[in-house]
Design an enzyme around this catalytic site. Structure first.
Site, PDB file in Angstrom:
ATOM      1  CB  SER A 169       2.613  -3.734  11.896  1.00 14.97           C
ATOM      2  OG  SER A 169       3.262  -4.582  10.979  1.00 14.97           O
ATOM      3  CD  GLU A 170       0.859  -3.386   5.939  1.00 15.75           C
ATOM      4  OE1 GLU A 170       1.343  -3.458   4.811  1.00 15.75           O
ATOM      5  OE2 GLU A 170       1.183  -2.517   6.780  1.00 15.75           O
ATOM      6  CG  ASN A 171       2.228  -7.999  10.550  1.00 18.93           C
ATOM      7  OD1 ASN A 171       2.315  -6.792  10.741  1.00 18.93           O
ATOM      8  ND2 ASN A 171       3.018  -8.859  11.155  1.00 18.93           N
TER       9      ASN A 171
END
Length: 219
Positions: A46-48
């Protein structure tokens, strides 16, 4: 009536192999986590800022400190790793992501992708899509085949592009398609539809694999 988005997510989850590091975009792609095979180890990114994403959270499993890049509460695997956004995008830009699963507003027959803005309307914006479509080894689009009857798979995109010629595969409720040098090749079609119906729902010519198969889903 079948849950069409669940059908798409279930089929997409079959695309990965043991050891893959996979990014799931916001929207429909997040549902893919619910269908990952149990007999192989896949790490979802998840890129966060974490790797080890698992299923969407229920009331019983909800942790208010754990959300995916779309702001949804999710669960994580025991081997989860948290990191800052710079490291997260370093993984993407460094070519470490085997595949990214994204939604789309439009896809062109040559693999052009438009998935970030409709001029004149308020939308979430580009997010990490521009990095993901250039950094990931494969770009898989999961989406409903049409939008209120309007074509989403087109000869050419009409909306501003996210990137050119970046899409490798499209999975819709109607079937599975690969982007080739000769156009869009349908490799699987769902038994609910005929070739004629799938073509009518598409804004460019479809090509049909010689070994065309039924879509590999349970619903």
């Amino acid at each position: 009536m079948a849950d069409l988005k669940a059908r798409i997510a279930e089929r997409c989850a079959k695309e990965f192999k043991d050891g893959d590091f996979v990014n799931l975009g916001i929207g429909l792609p997040t549902q893919v986590a619910d269908y990952m095979p149990l007999d192989i180890e896949i790490t979802l990114h998840s890129e966060n800022g974490f790797a080890g994403l698992d299923e969407l959270a229920t009331q019983e499993t909800l942790d208010v400190d754990i959300i995916n890049s779309g702001g949804q509460y999710v669960t994580v695997l025991p081997r989860v790793k948290y990191f800052d956004t710079a490291d997260s995008f370093g993984l993407v830009r460094g070519g470490h992501v085997a595949a990214t699963v994204l939604g789309a507003m439009e896809v062109a027959e040559n693999g052009d992708l438009a998935n970030w803005i409709v001029p004149g309307k308020k939308v979430a914006g580009m997010g990490g899509a521009m990095d993901l479509v250039t950094g990931a080894k494969r770009v898989i689009i999961t989406m409903l085949h049409t939008q209120k009857g309007a074509h989403k798979i087109l000869k050419e995109c009409t909306l501003p592009l996210t990137a050119e010629k970046c899409v490798d595969m499209i999975i819709t409720e109607m079937g599975v398609m690969k982007i080739t040098d000769n156009g869009i090749l349908v490799t699987e079609i769902h038994p609910d539809y005929t070739k004629e119906e799938m073509q009518a729902a598409t804004g460019c010519e479809l090509h049909w694999a010689e070994d065309l198969k039924p879509m590999d889903v349970s619903q």
